[in-house]
Write a protein that holds these residues in place. Structure first.
Motif, mmCIF file in Angstrom:
data_model
loop_
_atom_site.group_PDB
_atom_site.id
_atom_site.type_symbol
_atom_site.label_atom_id
_atom_site.label_comp_id
_atom_site.label_asym_id
_atom_site.label_seq_id
_atom_site.Cartn_x
_atom_site.Cartn_y
_atom_site.Cartn_z
ATOM 1 N N ILE A 34 5.961 3.577 0.699
ATOM 2 C CA ILE A 34 5.310 2.296 1.037
ATOM 3 C C ILE A 34 4.903 2.304 2.508
ATOM 4 O O ILE A 34 5.728 2.619 3.378
ATOM 5 C CB ILE A 34 6.286 1.113 0.796
ATOM 6 C CG1 ILE A 34 6.832 1.144 -0.635
ATOM 7 C CG2 ILE A 34 5.617 -0.217 1.114
ATOM 8 C CD1 ILE A 34 5.828 0.881 -1.714
ATOM 9 N N ARG A 35 3.659 1.922 2.757
ATOM 10 C CA ARG A 35 3.175 1.992 4.143
ATOM 11 C C ARG A 35 3.834 0.934 5.026
ATOM 12 O O ARG A 35 4.343 1.213 6.077
ATOM 13 C CB ARG A 35 1.660 1.797 4.191
ATOM 14 C CG ARG A 35 1.090 1.992 5.600
ATOM 15 C CD ARG A 35 -0.383 1.786 5.576
ATOM 16 N NE ARG A 35 -0.656 0.463 5.047
ATOM 17 C CZ ARG A 35 -1.307 -0.470 5.694
ATOM 18 N NH1 ARG A 35 -1.762 -0.246 6.894
ATOM 19 N NH2 ARG A 35 -1.529 -1.639 5.142
ATOM 20 N N ARG A 66 0.846 -1.207 0.000
ATOM 21 C CA ARG A 66 0.000 0.000 0.000
ATOM 22 C C ARG A 66 0.874 1.248 0.000
ATOM 23 O O ARG A 66 1.933 1.282 0.636
ATOM 24 C CB ARG A 66 -0.912 0.011 1.242
ATOM 25 C CG ARG A 66 -2.022 -1.023 1.178
ATOM 26 C CD ARG A 66 -3.020 -0.700 0.042
ATOM 27 N NE ARG A 66 -3.981 -1.768 -0.167
ATOM 28 C CZ ARG A 66 -3.833 -2.775 -1.027
ATOM 29 N NH1 ARG A 66 -2.753 -2.847 -1.783
ATOM 30 N NH2 ARG A 66 -4.761 -3.695 -1.149
ATOM 31 N N LEU A 67 0.384 2.268 -0.724
ATOM 32 C CA LEU A 67 1.206 3.457 -1.011
ATOM 33 C C LEU A 67 0.819 4.639 -0.122
ATOM 34 O O LEU A 67 -0.339 4.776 0.287
ATOM 35 C CB LEU A 67 1.023 3.832 -2.484
ATOM 36 C CG LEU A 67 1.474 2.734 -3.452
ATOM 37 C CD1 LEU A 67 0.965 3.007 -4.855
ATOM 38 C CD2 LEU A 67 2.987 2.622 -3.457
ATOM 39 N N ARG A 68 1.795 5.498 0.161
ATOM 40 C CA ARG A 68 1.586 6.720 0.943
ATOM 41 C C ARG A 68 1.829 7.921 0.019
ATOM 42 O O ARG A 68 2.940 8.469 -0.033
ATOM 43 C CB ARG A 68 2.562 6.767 2.114
ATOM 44 C CG ARG A 68 2.410 5.613 3.108
ATOM 45 C CD ARG A 68 3.436 5.691 4.225
ATOM 46 N NE ARG A 68 3.281 6.871 5.064
ATOM 47 C CZ ARG A 68 4.130 7.892 5.102
ATOM 48 N NH1 ARG A 68 5.202 7.899 4.334
ATOM 49 N NH2 ARG A 68 3.908 8.923 5.887
ATOM 50 N N ARG A 110 2.087 0.340 -11.401
ATOM 51 C CA ARG A 110 2.007 0.383 -9.925
ATOM 52 C C ARG A 110 3.018 -0.597 -9.325
ATOM 53 O O ARG A 110 3.746 -0.262 -8.378
ATOM 54 C CB ARG A 110 0.593 0.037 -9.463
ATOM 55 C CG ARG A 110 0.415 0.119 -7.936
ATOM 56 C CD ARG A 110 -0.866 -0.564 -7.489
ATOM 57 N NE ARG A 110 -0.892 -1.953 -7.899
ATOM 58 C CZ ARG A 110 -1.864 -2.517 -8.610
ATOM 59 N NH1 ARG A 110 -2.903 -1.821 -8.986
ATOM 60 N NH2 ARG A 110 -1.791 -3.796 -8.949
#
Ligand SMILES: Cc1cc2nc3c(=O)[nH]c(=O)nc-3n(C[C@H](O)[C@H](O)[C@H](O)COP(=O)(O)O)c2cc1C
Ligand SMILES: CCCCCCC(=O)C(=O)O
Length: 363
Positions: free
Chosen positions: A356-357, A46-48, A294
């Motif tokens: 990246i979270r 998951r992206l920040r 992505r």
């Protein structure tokens, strides 16, 4: 193919490729756990994103081993491109050249190194297996340099071939009309012989691959070619550190697309420890399960300098020849640029771990 996702390309390719060849391409080893883990690792990240950043211009350019590329997305080595397209690797190289992207040509290419190099504007690297016939390796290393290849890529994860159950069940052998033309026909005979073993490829590898390869042997290869030597198949910090210590010009984090040790760690999960161990000493590339911009962005955020596409290259080649390969590279690169803009990262320099979270290592 602006809106065509890799999955759509895969569906189209499957309709065109004979079932046995499809299984050879699609399959992994054992229970195909690692094949699944490679894509699952990307899906879990998951992206920040950052906002209020000027992303009116986005730059995907990268320099790799002194070559300036328009994209960090390149093509992984895959054998026998004529199994899916009559022009084979010549078409693949032309497609990569159109996008100024890296193409790593397989030792078991079905077109000659010289023919592949002719239309290519982009950099070509040549992948090698460690064969018992050391003269064959030395000859190829010399020919690659003369033909204008920019690096050698030694696959270090194949002391023997993974147990690919689909090929065994199909008694798969490479169609005799498609040949690894850069090697002597006698060396390659078993791979075309359905009687050679349950999988002719495994039988061939058992005859010709040298399982005694160790770090000490790298000096032999480096002495025989002026080209930098890249190691493909690194999955641990220990081996990454050894690669740097033994003069690797770059490392490719790879589990061979889940085709060698089943149960091996997903490449995205292995990437951070390799990047940490390499500590900037050489570029780090990664392949395995990269299917979109992505995915590329996630790998780049975790420290990769470039990503390589394996199976999607063959899907693109099968369905569209050189244009298909160029479309694939352009699509994934456009998708990467799009996601960089939405993530507030206008250049690859801005893409780092903070994007990246969390990374789960539970797969
Ligand atoms: C059909 C096929 C043939 C391959 N042939 C080679 C090869 O000759 N040499 C090599 O180093 N890797 C080979 N690979 C592994 C790829 O270089 C790469 O590591 C892998 O495909 C990346 O995973 P992906 O297919 O999920 O993108 C092959 C993979 C496939 C699917
Ligand atoms: C004779 C061994 C052929 C291996 C062909 C390439 C391949 O399937 C792989 O590396 O994976």
């Amino acid at each position: 193919m602006t809106d065509l996702r890799a999955d759509d390309l895969r569906t189209l390719a499957r309709q065109q490729i004979p079932a046995e060849v499809w299984d050879f391409i699609e399959g992994g080893s054992g229970d195909e756990l690692t094949v699944a883990a490679n894509t699952a690792a990307f899906a879990a990240a998951r992206l920040r994103p950052r906002v209020m950043v000027d992303v009116s211009a986005v730059d995907t350019g990268v320099t790799l081993l002194d070559a300036r590329l328009d994209t960090p997305v390149g093509l992984a080595p895959t054998a026998y491109h004529q199994l899916v397209h009559p022009d084979g690797e010549v078409a693949t190289a032309a497609g990569a050249a159109k996008e100024n992207a890296l193409f790593v040509v397989a030792m078991f290419a079905s077109r000659t190194l010289e023919d592949i190099a002719a239309p290519a504007a982009g950099p070509l690297w040549l992948q090698l297996y460690w064969l018992r016939d050391r003269d064959a390796i030395a000859r190829l290393a010399r020919r690659a340099a003369a033909a204008g290849f920019a690096a050698l890529v030694l696959a270090v994860d194949a002391p023997r071939l993974g147990r690919r159950l689909r090929d065994i069940r199909n008694r798969f052998a490479v169609d005799g009309r498609v040949r690894a033309v850069n090697l002597d026909a006698s060396l390659m005979a078993a791979s075309h012989d359905r009687q050679a073993g349950a999988s002719a490829l495994a039988a061939h590898a058992a005859q010709t691959f040298d399982a005694s390869l160790t770090w000490a042997d790298l000096a032999w290869l480096r002495e025989r070619s002026p080209l930098p030597v890249v190691l493909k198949g690194i999955l641990t910090a220990e081996d990454a550190a050894a690669a740097v210590a033994h003069g690797a010009a770059a490392v490719i984090v790879s589990n061979h697309g889940g085709r060698q040790l089943d149960g091996a760690v997903a490449t995205l999960d292995a990437l951070p420890e390799v990047v940490e161990a390499v500590d900037g000493a050489c570029p780090v590339l990664v392949d395995g399960g990269v299917r979109s911009g992505r995915d590329a962005l996630i790998a780049l955020a975790l420290g990769a300098d470039a990503v390589l596409l394996g199976r999607p290259t063959l899907w693109a080649l099968a369905t569209g020849g050189s244009d298909g390969v160029a479309d694939l590279l352009r699509h994934v690169t456009d998708d990467l640029a799009h996601d960089m803009a939405l993530a507030g990262r206008p250049s690859l320099r801005d893409v780092d771990r903070r994007l990246i979270r969390a990374v789960t290592n539970a797969r």
